[in-house]
Design an enzyme around this catalytic site. Structure first.
Site, PDB file in Angstrom:
ATOM      1  N   GLU A 439       0.891  -1.392  -0.087  1.00  8.79           N
ATOM      2  CA  GLU A 439       0.221   0.024   0.021  1.00  8.79           C
ATOM      3  C   GLU A 439       0.883   1.137  -0.032  1.00  8.79           C
ATOM      4  O   GLU A 439       0.444   2.335   0.648  1.00  8.79           O
ATOM      5  CB  GLU A 439      -0.960   0.027   1.196  1.00  8.79           C
ATOM      6  CG  GLU A 439      -2.175  -1.027   1.129  1.00  8.79           C
ATOM      7  CD  GLU A 439      -3.145  -0.630  -0.132  1.00  8.79           C
ATOM      8  OE1 GLU A 439      -3.082   0.608  -0.569  1.00  8.79           O
ATOM      9  OE2 GLU A 439      -3.991  -1.496  -0.007  1.00  8.79           O
TER      10      GLU A 439
HETATM   11  C1  LIG Z   1       3.496  -9.903   0.530  1.00  8.03           C
HETATM   12  C2  LIG Z   1       3.161  -8.688  -0.348  1.00  8.03           C
HETATM   13  C3  LIG Z   1       1.605  -8.481  -0.834  1.00  8.03           C
HETATM   14  C4  LIG Z   1       1.194  -7.685  -1.764  1.00  8.03           C
HETATM   15  N1  LIG Z   1       0.067  -7.666  -2.175  1.00  8.03           N
HETATM   16  C5  LIG Z   1      -0.411  -6.687  -3.212  1.00  8.03           C
HETATM   17  C6  LIG Z   1      -1.457  -6.846  -3.644  1.00  8.03           C
HETATM   18  O1  LIG Z   1      -2.404  -7.478  -3.198  1.00  8.03           O
HETATM   19  N2  LIG Z   1      -1.656  -5.983  -4.691  1.00  8.03           N
HETATM   20  C7  LIG Z   1      -0.934  -5.568  -5.404  1.00  8.03           C
HETATM   21  O2  LIG Z   1      -1.360  -4.736  -6.180  1.00  8.03           O
HETATM   22  N3  LIG Z   1       0.357  -5.512  -4.776  1.00  8.03           N
HETATM   23  C8  LIG Z   1       0.784  -6.143  -3.856  1.00  8.03           C
HETATM   24  N4  LIG Z   1       1.867  -5.770  -3.267  1.00  8.03           N
HETATM   25  C9  LIG Z   1       2.904  -5.244  -4.001  1.00  8.03           C
HETATM   26  C10 LIG Z   1       3.507  -3.893  -3.282  1.00  8.03           C
HETATM   27  O3  LIG Z   1       2.180  -3.188  -3.271  1.00  8.03           O
HETATM   28  C11 LIG Z   1       4.713  -3.588  -3.880  1.00  8.03           C
HETATM   29  O4  LIG Z   1       5.568  -4.256  -3.513  1.00  8.03           O
HETATM   30  C12 LIG Z   1       5.126  -2.117  -3.300  1.00  8.03           C
HETATM   31  O5  LIG Z   1       4.098  -1.085  -3.947  1.00  8.03           O
HETATM   32  C13 LIG Z   1       6.584  -1.691  -3.773  1.00  8.03           C
HETATM   33  O6  LIG Z   1       6.688  -1.833  -5.184  1.00  8.03           O
HETATM   34  P1  LIG Z   1       7.785  -2.760  -5.707  1.00  8.03           P
HETATM   35  O7  LIG Z   1       7.877  -3.949  -4.932  1.00  8.03           O
HETATM   36  O8  LIG Z   1       7.997  -2.768  -7.020  1.00  8.03           O
HETATM   37  O9  LIG Z   1       9.126  -2.023  -5.171  1.00  8.03           O
HETATM   38  P2  LIG Z   1       9.694  -0.529  -5.917  1.00  8.03           P
HETATM   39  O10 LIG Z   1       8.655   0.316  -6.303  1.00  8.03           O
HETATM   40  O11 LIG Z   1      10.776  -0.945  -6.701  1.00  8.03           O
HETATM   41  O12 LIG Z   1      10.497   0.066  -4.610  1.00  8.03           O
HETATM   42  C14 LIG Z   1      11.706  -0.313  -4.188  1.00  8.03           C
HETATM   43  C15 LIG Z   1      12.588   0.623  -3.201  1.00  8.03           C
HETATM   44  O13 LIG Z   1      12.411   1.868  -4.108  1.00  8.03           O
HETATM   45  C16 LIG Z   1      11.850   2.903  -3.411  1.00  8.03           C
HETATM   46  N5  LIG Z   1      11.176   3.770  -4.565  1.00  8.03           N
HETATM   47  C17 LIG Z   1      10.738   3.497  -5.490  1.00  8.03           C
HETATM   48  N6  LIG Z   1      10.127   4.499  -6.104  1.00  8.03           N
HETATM   49  C18 LIG Z   1      10.575   5.741  -5.261  1.00  8.03           C
HETATM   50  C19 LIG Z   1      10.496   7.152  -5.605  1.00  8.03           C
HETATM   51  N7  LIG Z   1       9.810   7.689  -6.681  1.00  8.03           N
HETATM   52  N8  LIG Z   1      11.219   7.919  -4.605  1.00  8.03           N
HETATM   53  C20 LIG Z   1      11.724   7.334  -3.576  1.00  8.03           C
HETATM   54  N9  LIG Z   1      11.862   5.922  -3.299  1.00  8.03           N
HETATM   55  C21 LIG Z   1      11.299   5.070  -4.349  1.00  8.03           C
HETATM   56  C22 LIG Z   1      10.631   2.294  -2.530  1.00  8.03           C
HETATM   57  O14 LIG Z   1      10.386   3.128  -1.563  1.00  8.03           O
HETATM   58  C23 LIG Z   1      11.276   1.039  -2.087  1.00  8.03           C
HETATM   59  O15 LIG Z   1      12.361   1.146  -0.749  1.00  8.03           O
HETATM   60  C24 LIG Z   1       2.391  -6.645  -2.496  1.00  8.03           C
HETATM   61  C25 LIG Z   1       3.742  -6.833  -2.029  1.00  8.03           C
HETATM   62  C26 LIG Z   1       4.053  -7.945  -0.996  1.00  8.03           C
HETATM   63  C27 LIG Z   1       5.527  -8.291  -0.674  1.00  8.03           C
END
Ligand SMILES: Cc1cc2nc3c(=O)[nH]c(=O)nc-3n(C[C@H](O)[C@H](O)[C@H](O)COP(=O)(O)OP(=O)(O)OC[C@H]3O[C@@H](n4cnc5c(N)ncnc54)[C@H](O)[C@@H]3O)c2cc1C
Length: 598
Positions: A439
């Site tokens: 989220e």
């Molecule tokens: C167990 C689990 C359940 C989940 N359930 C759902 C679900 O039901 N539905 C769904 O749609 N998603 C779900 N997610 C996905 C989750 O919402 C994402 O993992 C999350 O939004 C982060 O995206 P990412 O993993 O691609 O990380 P990234 O976006 O790649 O981020 C990696 C790091 O970079 C930082 N970062 C990225 N962009 C920026 C920026 N612009 N400025 C500063 N810092 C930044 C982030 O803060 C983070 O620390 C789930 C994830 C997990 C692990």
């Protein structure tokens, strides 16, 4: 001793003594309720959590779901737990009567659901995700979608998901690339979604995915993203029929282990049908309208996980004999419980301050959500909405970040035993970590708070917060709370406001990067201040309670409140000064770092 999950007395203290939740009964929307129905629902959820959910925690943690021939099989225990959660009415507790809900205030539903979250956040999520998906259809979908999908979701006959994330688009939903091609009354979806919680299982007859996708020809970025209902099985006039939604993988997670997180493959056979929700290209605003409640719910998860850990370490500290007081090292004397060591009490008080301060913050945000929708006058609704928007990133990230620290302290208090899987704190630490990621990560919450929320509408939300904090200060003064604490909170507020103005001016002058460079530090100091406000309110209510007299056991509860308020305001709040300096001077160590220097 059995873990109480939450302190019942504290839940009631916060709801009725601190926030006067009974005043919600005066609003026409909640007129059919009473204090008895509020407490009845909380009691029902607490019993369900204690008797059904918590006893299964270890089994559910140890044996995650399995993917066999494209179908996910959930843990057998869930076949017993989910129908009971449906009977309790968790799926539609705060939704209106006319969609089959119980029309409870979100404040009361949140307090009640905290028990289930504390017993197992992943179990609660089956309902929480379904409510979120149904609410999107309720708010923006057609009557046909409501009849086919929303109603069974609220009844708990189907479960729902939020299918946003793609392998290359997590934080950046502007980059979603799942496609939707018009095909008569529906669209054909193609693409892949990852980490979809509850994305497949064998617990209900259907699963309804709320999917973000881009209609052919839509513009790039946020403005080209639309929202679709994509069911696992289409609801036709003749019954359920398969849709082209495949499970191409199951994510192996370190926590929330009983909730399957899957990789969805949409349209491999060219026949994945989806139905547009509302208007085209409005997917992100629709999703964000729901996100407020979802983020408060994640904050509640953080508080709940920290609470169950706190109660476990409290009970352990009272029963684990080890060592002797610093003033008496005589080995002939019996060892004392570790609760008697000052350093253990330091850890426990920090846990208490995080758990109960976080609980205040989350309930405060839920109360704002109720008032934003149902308060009697438009100015009251606007005031509550401003506060809700402002508090959402804080109520989401504070319990997640500090809750993780609190859960680490629970493990620490268990010493070496805490580092084993025989004891539960390690599992709660794993569970808690997710709350700072899903989220919207904490980094994203910081950018939201500083880049949008405090700056929007000429800083009107901060003015609304100041009104609330000033009222809390006056209440604390009238109740006889230590004047130094009130001064400290006022001073921290003035310093936060001045800093915000400076950062805003930096942004207006074109230095947006400089303004946002310390957004994480800003989020931290803002959160510490917001929790200090909550502790001042709790201290005021505690003083009011002590003045009334009452049971000695209640005295302990209220004295504990004053000690925790003192801890937060005298130990944590002063640390804000260093963070303000960091933001003001724009200390640039990390901004200057070049990739090769790491
Ligand atoms: C167990 C689990 C359940 C989940 N359930 C759902 C679900 O039901 N539905 C769904 O749609 N998603 C779900 N997610 C996905 C989750 O919402 C994402 O993992 C999350 O939004 C982060 O995206 P990412 O993993 O691609 O990380 P990234 O976006 O790649 O981020 C990696 C790091 O970079 C930082 N970062 C990225 N962009 C920026 C920026 N612009 N400025 C500063 N810092 C930044 C982030 O803060 C983070 O620390 C789930 C994830 C997990 C692990």
């Amino acid at each position: 001793m059995t873990n109480p999950l939450l302190n019942d007395r504290d839940v009631s203290f916060l709801l009725y003594d601190v926030f006067d939740a009974a005043s919600l009964l005066a609003l026409p929307h909640f007129a059919d309720h009473s204090r008895e129905t509020f407490d009845g629902y909380i009691g029902l959820c607490a019993r369900f959590a204690h008797e059904t959910v918590f006893p299964a925690f270890k089994a559910l943690d140890e044996e995650p779901p399995r993917l066999v021939d494209g179908q996910v099989f959930a843990h057998p225990c869930l076949h017993d737990i989910l129908p009971k959660m449906r009977e309790v009415g968790v799926f539609a507790a705060s939704r209106p009567f006319d969609v089959g809900g119980q029309q409870l205030p979100l404040t009361i539903a949140t307090a009640a659901h905290l028990y289930i979250m504390a017993a197992n956040p992943a179990v609660y999520s089956f309902a929480g995700l379904s409510t979120g998906a149904a609410h999107l259809i309720e708010a923006f979908g057609s009557d046909d979608l409501k009849a086919r999908y929303m109603t069974p979701l609220y009844e708990g006959r189907f479960t729902g998901t939020m299918a946003l994330t793609e392998p290359h688009a997590g934080s950046s939903l502007a980059d979603v690339s799942t496609r939707a091609t018009p095909a008569g009354d529906h669209f054909l979806l193609s693409g892949s979604k990852i980490f979809i919680s509850g994305g497949d299982h064998d617990l209900t007859e259907n699963i309804v995915h709320l999917v973000l996708a881009r209609i052919d020809g839509a513009s790039a970025g946020i403005k080209g993203v639309s929202l679709f209902v994509v069911p696992k099985r289409r609801v036709t006039d003749g019954g359920l029929e398969g849709n082209d939604v495949k499970i191409s993988g199951l994510v192996h997670k370190i926590g929330w282990r009983c909730l399957p997180a899957v990789i969805l493959s949409l349209g491999e056979a060219g026949d994945c049908r989806g139905w547009l929700v509302g208007e085209p290209h409005q997917g992100i605003p629709y999703m964000f309208q729901m996100m407020n409640e979802a983020r408060i719910s994640i904050g509640a998860d953080g508080v709940a996980g920290a609470s169950v850990g706190y109660h476990e370490s409290l009970s352990y500290a009272a029963s684990r004999p080890q060592g002797r007081p610093v003033t008496s090292k005589d080995p002939r004397l019996p060892q004392v419980p570790i609760l008697e060591h000052a350093d253990v009490r330091r850890m426990l008080l920090r846990q208490k301050a995080i758990v109960e301060g976080g609980l205040g913050l989350v309930l405060q945000a839920a109360l704002c959500a109720d008032r934003a929708r149902h308060a009697a006058t438009e100015p009251e609704r606007q005031h509550a909405q401003l506060l809700l928007d402002l508090l959402t990133p804080v109520a989401k990230s504070f319990p997640a970040e500090k809750g993780f620290e609190s859960n680490a302290l629970a493990l620490q208090i268990h010493g070496g035993y805490g580092y084993t899987s025989e004891y539960l704190p390690e599992a709660w630490l794993r569970d808690q970590k997710l709350n700072s990621i899903h989220e919207g990560t904490t980094g994203i919450q910081g950018l939201d708070l500083l880049g949008r929320k405090v700056m929007a509408k000429g800083g009107a939300a901060l003015v609304a917060l100041e009104t609330e904090v000033s009222a809390a200060c006056r209440r604390a003064e009238a109740a006889g709370v230590d004047a130094a604490w009130v001064i400290a909170v006022r001073h921290a507020g003035a310093s936060l406001n001045a800093l915000t103005r400076e950062l805003g001016a930096r942004g207006s002058a074109g230095d947006v990067e400089g303004m946002l460079c310390h957004s994480a530090d800003y989020l931290e100091l803002f959160s510490t201040y917001a929790v200090a406000w909550q502790w001042l309110l709790q201290a005021a209510a505690a003083k009011e309670g002590l003045a009334k007299g009452g049971e000695p056991r209640d005295h302990d509860h209220l004295e504990g409140k004053l000690a925790a308020a003192q801890y937060w305001i005298r130990t944590e709040l002063p640390k804000n000064a260093a963070l303000v300096t960091l933001c003001r001077e724009n200390e640039d160590s990390y901004a200057r770092m070049k990739p090769g220097w790491f």
